[in-house]
Design a protein around this motif. Structure first.
Motif, mmCIF file in Angstrom:
data_model
loop_
_atom_site.group_PDB
_atom_site.id
_atom_site.type_symbol
_atom_site.label_atom_id
_atom_site.label_comp_id
_atom_site.label_asym_id
_atom_site.label_seq_id
_atom_site.Cartn_x
_atom_site.Cartn_y
_atom_site.Cartn_z
ATOM 1 N N THR A 5 7.407 -13.798 5.050
ATOM 2 C CA THR A 5 8.008 -12.751 5.868
ATOM 3 C C THR A 5 7.314 -11.425 5.620
ATOM 4 O O THR A 5 6.821 -11.157 4.530
ATOM 5 C CB THR A 5 9.517 -12.621 5.565
ATOM 6 N N SER A 6 7.307 -10.593 6.647
ATOM 7 C CA SER A 6 6.667 -9.289 6.558
ATOM 8 C C SER A 6 7.568 -8.316 5.794
ATOM 9 O O SER A 6 8.779 -8.274 6.021
ATOM 10 C CB SER A 6 6.408 -8.771 7.972
ATOM 11 N N THR A 7 6.976 -7.566 4.898
ATOM 12 C CA THR A 7 7.722 -6.550 4.157
ATOM 13 C C THR A 7 7.048 -5.204 4.369
ATOM 14 O O THR A 7 5.908 -5.126 4.830
ATOM 15 C CB THR A 7 7.753 -6.860 2.645
ATOM 16 N N ARG A 8 7.757 -4.152 4.016
ATOM 17 C CA ARG A 8 7.184 -2.816 4.175
ATOM 18 C C ARG A 8 5.966 -2.618 3.277
ATOM 19 O O ARG A 8 5.010 -1.963 3.652
ATOM 20 C CB ARG A 8 8.240 -1.765 3.867
ATOM 21 N N LYS A 9 6.008 -3.181 2.081
ATOM 22 C CA LYS A 9 4.887 -3.000 1.155
ATOM 23 C C LYS A 9 3.615 -3.666 1.668
ATOM 24 O O LYS A 9 2.515 -3.253 1.321
ATOM 25 C CB LYS A 9 5.256 -3.533 -0.226
#
Length: 122
Positions: A5-9
């Motif tokens: 999943t895509s994360t902000r970091k």
């Protein structure tokens, strides 16, 4: 690896160029709102209204005033129940207690107004 999943970091940051005093103002506003600078800018950028944290000193002051009202109310209750410990209380004493309760209520109203509508910093 592609199913992560895509994360902000892992995302690309947005760079904003600003003067040192502008950066200091943004950081001060974020601190006043109880947020990190990144979170503050992200919320503002998405159109969210920032709500500041309540001033804890004023909350402490309200708690103290509430205690004063409780003690004054207890005194009044003792007098109304004809407690022997309040036999020496005259009408003037009771009126003074009621006056103190009203003054404390007014002071609480002033503190609550200051919390809801804080004055602009000079």
């Amino acid at each position: 690896m592609s199913d992560r999943t895509s994360t902000r970091k892992n995302s690309t940051p947005i760079k904003v160029y600003c003067l040192p005093e502008e950066k200091a103002q943004i950081e001060a506003n974020a601190k006043a709102a109880g947020m990190s600078t990144a979170c503050f800018l992200r919320e503002i950028g998405q159109g969210y209204q920032i709500r500041g944290i309540v001033d804890y000193e004023r909350v402490r002051e309200l708690a103290r005033m509430n205690g004063d009202l409780g003690r004054l109310g207890g005194l009044l209750k003792l007098w109304l129940t004809n407690d022997p410990r309040t036999a020496q209380f005259g009408e003037a004493t009771i009126r003074a207690v009621l006056s103190k309760i009203e003054a404390t209520q007014d002071a609480m109203g002033d503190v609550m107004t200051a919390v809801v509508r804080p004055r602009a910093k000079d």
